[in-house]
Structures are given as structure tokens and as C-alpha cells.
Motif scaffolding. Structure first.
Motif, PDB file in Angstrom:
ATOM      1  N   ALA A 145      34.324  38.091  32.772  1.00 32.14           N
ATOM      2  CA  ALA A 145      35.207  36.923  32.678  1.00 32.14           C
ATOM      3  C   ALA A 145      34.476  35.644  33.047  1.00 32.14           C
ATOM      4  O   ALA A 145      34.745  34.575  32.492  1.00 32.14           O
ATOM      5  N   LEU A 146      33.529  35.750  33.986  1.00 35.04           N
ATOM      6  CA  LEU A 146      32.760  34.583  34.422  1.00 35.04           C
ATOM      7  C   LEU A 146      31.559  34.315  33.525  1.00 35.04           C
ATOM      8  O   LEU A 146      30.896  33.283  33.663  1.00 35.04           O
ATOM      9  N   GLN A 159      35.766  29.720  45.176  1.00 28.33           N
ATOM     10  CA  GLN A 159      37.121  29.736  44.605  1.00 28.33           C
ATOM     11  C   GLN A 159      37.106  30.362  43.217  1.00 28.33           C
ATOM     12  O   GLN A 159      37.988  31.149  42.858  1.00 28.33           O
ATOM     13  N   THR A 160      36.088  30.036  42.402  1.00 29.82           N
ATOM     14  CA  THR A 160      35.988  30.582  41.053  1.00 29.82           C
ATOM     15  C   THR A 160      35.846  32.096  41.082  1.00 29.82           C
ATOM     16  O   THR A 160      36.524  32.817  40.351  1.00 29.82           O
ATOM     17  N   VAL A 161      34.962  32.580  41.951  1.00 25.45           N
ATOM     18  CA  VAL A 161      34.712  34.029  42.032  1.00 25.45           C
ATOM     19  C   VAL A 161      35.946  34.754  42.554  1.00 25.45           C
ATOM     20  O   VAL A 161      36.335  35.797  42.019  1.00 25.45           O
ATOM     21  N   ARG A 162      36.569  34.230  43.595  1.00 24.58           N
ATOM     22  CA  ARG A 162      37.771  34.874  44.140  1.00 24.58           C
ATOM     23  C   ARG A 162      38.868  34.976  43.086  1.00 24.58           C
ATOM     24  O   ARG A 162      39.543  36.006  42.952  1.00 24.58           O
ATOM     25  N   THR A 163      39.057  33.885  42.320  1.00 25.64           N
ATOM     26  CA  THR A 163      40.098  33.893  41.286  1.00 25.64           C
ATOM     27  C   THR A 163      39.795  34.934  40.216  1.00 25.64           C
ATOM     28  O   THR A 163      40.681  35.683  39.797  1.00 25.64           O
ATOM     29  N   ALA A 164      38.541  35.005  39.770  1.00 27.77           N
ATOM     30  CA  ALA A 164      38.155  35.983  38.747  1.00 27.77           C
ATOM     31  C   ALA A 164      38.362  37.406  39.243  1.00 27.77           C
ATOM     32  O   ALA A 164      38.833  38.281  38.504  1.00 27.77           O
ATOM     33  N   LEU A 165      38.014  37.658  40.498  1.00 29.14           N
ATOM     34  CA  LEU A 165      38.205  38.995  41.068  1.00 29.14           C
ATOM     35  C   LEU A 165      39.677  39.364  41.161  1.00 29.14           C
ATOM     36  O   LEU A 165      40.089  40.476  40.806  1.00 29.14           O
TER      37      LEU A 165
END
Length: 463
Positions: free
Chosen positions: A430-431, A411-417
Motif C-alpha cells: 500500500a505504501l 503517522q503514514t506507516v501506522r495508518t497503512a498498518l
């Protein structure tokens, strides 16, 4: 000849050592009266040695532990030292100082107990660092590690410092009132009142008197003056929650208040100043409401000066463990329990749930679990049916802490992308990770991406 020494030199080698260390040290006799008080103790407490010697230690060393958990009392009672007990003291300037305390028994040459010794270390710098680190995921009472919320956190100080009207948008249960309260607590009006009114909970006639108040005789039964929420919020902040529910007629009155900064209580013959910061909130799309004619265009542009959009919990699932931990701590205090956390299987179910009720639903789930749980850890058996009946594609439940971690990472990676237009380099920045690390995570989690990097797509458009 004038005395060159401002202070009497230490009498013994022990005194010299005590004067040279950075930890505060004091000793007491059997009657709890201070018999020695070193320079560091003076510096940390702000109390001169001459004022400390001979007084009871509780009068000088005003600690959070003095009343019920005095470590020196425990040491003298049990004849055992205590090392590194945390607490705080109130210094001479009434400031709260975090400290770490250690204690020991004092004996004479024959081995008889003649008192006790306490050393204490000022942890202010450590506490400041801890708060700075915690501040990366917390603003006021709001906690989040989500990139979506981090972007909100970045602008909150500027929003709070401004006197402009703020519009907070978000689904029911996303924490709009908490956000408004946080803005108020960070603002120059923080010492004034924070007043909230739910505009959707009252009919127009009652809402009008609730907002503006009324004078005695304004209508049947109005026997005395009643101040409205605008008057109650004087010098502070007024939250108009669910402003999308207000009728067109009352919208006109609100527009006038926002434009002229004055209002008239019902039955009044003169206007009063509206010395308030206005924050409005809605779970509706006010722009669409405006286009459909149910929300006044002029009022929309008046309230939409600064906008904050709160994402639903299903778009910030990486925050579920953090929020759950916060609620566990809160209900432990309220219900006087000592539940240590949530079982990995239960957390996995929470990560798989879509949370239509958002953060409020999560809070209710944790509260319900507290009622049912008589163990140290909240398990699947303590969760409601809407979570336990949930199945992932294929009918399998995610199991174990590794699967829960994968859900959070995904979820974290998808949101950042998404936030960076699928520009992988920008998403990695960003991450806070290297681009190659991001590639490995994407591959491990099986995240599908567009064929072109967001950076190359934007370059193609510019060309």
C-alpha cells in the motif's frame, strides 16, 4: 505539367533548418509584424502561415504574457535574450496550450536591430504528465497522501458517475462540503448548479421554505413567488449539510422528495419535479441517531446508499505539510504576499497538534499566520497559543525538519498498518515500498506492533 510541389521549397539553408525543428519559431520586424512563421508554429497555434505573415504578433500568438510580460518586448528593450519563460497560448480552436518561450534580438549585417525572434515549445505532454503525477495526491480541490484518503479517491469517479444519493460523514471541519463539490464537479451534472444548504443553521419553518420555496400569498409577507433550493439546483446537485439536525417532521417531507422525486412549494397546488442529485452530510453518527429514535430509520436507509467517510486530520497527519502548502499558496494569492513556506520548527508544532477543528482549523491557523508574518517564512512566533503551548511527553518540543519528517513517516506507516490489519506485506504494498524497507522504518521510528503479523493472524483464524 502539373506542379508536383504543394508548397514552395525553403529558399535558404536557415529556412530549411527552421522548417525541420519541432519548436515553433516566428520573427517580427520593428513594427511587431510577423515576417516568418515556421511549420511547427503553424501546428502548435493552428494558424496557417499565410494568415500569420504581416499581422501583429499579438493577434496571432495570443499568449498569457502579451499584456504585461511579453518576453520579446523585454528582449528588444533590454537587448538581452530570455530563455525558457513559461506561459500559455490560446490556439485557433480556443484551447489553452502550455508553452516555454525563448527570445532573441535580430540584427542586420551592420549590427543594427531590425526585429526579434521567438521560439516556443509545446509543453502539453509535460503538463499532462505533471497532472498525472499530481493526481496521485489530488482529486479536484482535495489534496492528500494519506492511505485513508487514497481509498476514498479510488472510488470517487464511480460515485460521481452514479445518480445515487451520497452520504458524507465526518467531524466538523473535515471538508464535507468540499467533498460534495468535488463529486459534483466529476459527475455528469457538472455543468449544472451546485447548491448547498446548512440544515442546522435554520429553524424548521425557515428551513422548509428555504428548501422547497413558496408561492405568493402562502403566508403573511409572501408577496411573490420564491424558488427553494431544490428548484435552484435543477439539473445539478443539492447538498443537504448537517442533515442530522433536521426535525422528525421535516424528515418526513425529505423522505417523500427522495422517494418520489417531487416536492411542493409552500402554498402550491401542484407538485414540481426534483431534477437534482442529492448529497447529504453529517458530523453525527446517523446510525446511532437512528437507534436512539432521533433520526427516521426509513430516511436513514434512503440516504445511506453510497457512503463516504472522511477521516479527521489527527488520523491523516501526513497530509499536514501538503495542506499547509496549499493554504500558503492560496493566501499568497488572496493577500498578495510572497511567503515561501513554513519553518521546520513551526511545522513540527503543527504535526504534534491534535487538530480538533480538523482541516478548517489548520486553514485558520495559516490565515492568522499570514496576518502576523512580515517575513518570508512562517515561524513559531506566528502560531496561536494552542500550538505553541503544546508539549510532547517529557515536555520537549519536536525540533527541526528531521523530527517533522519522522512524525509524518510514523503517522503514514501506522495508518497503512491499521488499514491492512497489521499485515506488513500488504502495508508495504500500500505504501509502495519493499517489505524490508518497511521493517527498517518501523525499527527506526520505534513503532510497536502486535507479536504476530496480520497475515499469520488471519491464517490462524481460518484454520
Amino acid at each position: 505539367m502539373p506542379n508536383r510541389k504543394a508548397q514552395v521549397a525553403p529558399a535558404t539553408m536557415t529556412d530549411a533548418i527552421l522548417e525541420s525543428i519541432s519548436d515553433g519559431v516566428f520573427t517580427v520586424d520593428e513594427h511587431w509584424r510577423i515576417t516568418s512563421f515556421n511549420s511547427a508554429a503553424e501546428a502548435i497555434t493552428g494558424i496557417p502561415r499565410a494568415q500569420a505573415i504581416g499581422r501583429r504578433c499579438s493577434e496571432v500568438f495570443r499568449s498569457s504574457m502579451c499584456e504585461t510580460e511579453c518576453p520579446l518586448f523585454q528582449t528588444l528593450k533590454n537587448k538581452r535574450p530570455i530563455i525558457g519563460k513559461s506561459g500559455y497560448i490560446i490556439d485557433a480552436n480556443q484551447a489553452r496550450i502550455p508553452i516555454s518561450v525563448s527570445t532573441a534580438v535580430l540584427r542586420d549585417a551592420e549590427g543594427r536591430i531590425v526585429g526579434g525572434a521567438e521560439t516556443f515549445r509545446d509543453l502539453s505532454e509535460v503538463e499532462t504528465l505533471r497532472q498525472e503525477l499530481a493526481g496521485r495526491s489530488r482529486v479536484g480541490d482535495i489534496v492528500s497522501r494519506s492511505p485513508l484518503m487514497q481509498r476514498v479517491f479510488e472510488v470517487l469517479p464511480a460515485i460521481a458517475a452514479s445518480p445515487s444519493t451520497v452520504l458524507i460523514l465526518g467531524e466538523t471541519g473535515t471538508g464535507k462540503e468540499l467533498m460534495a463539490s468535488t463529486i459534483h464537479s466529476l459527475s455528469p451534472r457538472r455543468n449544472g448548479p451546485f447548491v448547498a444548504v446548512n440544515c442546522g443553521a435554520l429553524p424548521d419553518t425557515l428551513l422548509e421554505s428555504e428548501l422547497f420555496g413558496y408561492k405568493a400569498g402562502a403566508f403573511t409577507g409572501a408577496n411573490k413567488d420564491k424558488p427553494g433550493r431544490f428548484a435552484m439546483a435543477k439539473g445539478g446537485t443539492l447538498l443537504l449539510d448537517e442533515i442530522g439536525e433536521v426535525s422528525p417532521a421535516l424528515q418526513v417531507r425529505l423522505l417523500r422528495v427522495l422517494q418520489e422525486r417531487t416536492f411542493e412549494p409552500l402554498g402550491a397546488t401542484a407538485s414540481e419535479m426534483a431534477d437534482v442529485r442529492i448529497i447529504v452530510a453529517s458530523n453525527k453518527d446517523l446510525a446511532m441517531e437512528m437507534r436512539q429514535g432521533s433520526f427516521r430509520e426509513d430516511l436513514y436507509y434512503r440516504v445511506n446508499v453510497v457512503r463516504v467517510e472522511l477521516p479527521p486530520l489527527r488520523r491523516r497527519k501526513e497530509d499536514i505539510p501538503l495542506l499547509a502548502e496549499q493554504f500558503v499558496e492560496r493566501f499568497n494569492r488572496l493577500q498578495r504576499k510572497e511567503i515561501k513556506g513554513i519553518a521546520p520548527e513551526a511545522l513540527s508544532l503543527m504535526m504534534a497538534h491534535e487538530w480538533p477543528g480538523n482541516v478548517r482549523e489548520l486553514e485558520n491557523v495559516i490565515e492568522r499566520a499570514f496576518v502576523l508574518c512580515n517575513k518570508e517564512v512562517i515561524g513559531m512566533e506566528h502560531l496561536p497559543d494552542e500550538l505553541t503551548s503544546h508539549r510532547r511527553p517529557g515536555g520537549l518540543l519536536p525540533s527541526g525538519i528531521k523530527e517533522a519528517r519522522n512524525l509524518i513517516d510514523s503517522q503514514t506507516v501506522r495508518t497503512a498498518l491499521e488499514q491492512n490489519g497489521y499485515n506488513r506485506l500488504a502495508a508495504a504494498r500500500a505504501l509502495g515500498i519493499h517489505k524490508s524497507t518497511l521493517f527498517r522504518i518501523i525499527k527506526r521510528l520505534g513503532i510497536n506492533l502486535p507479536e504476530q503479523d496480520g497475515r499469520s493472524m488471519s491464517s490462524k483464524k481460518q484454520g
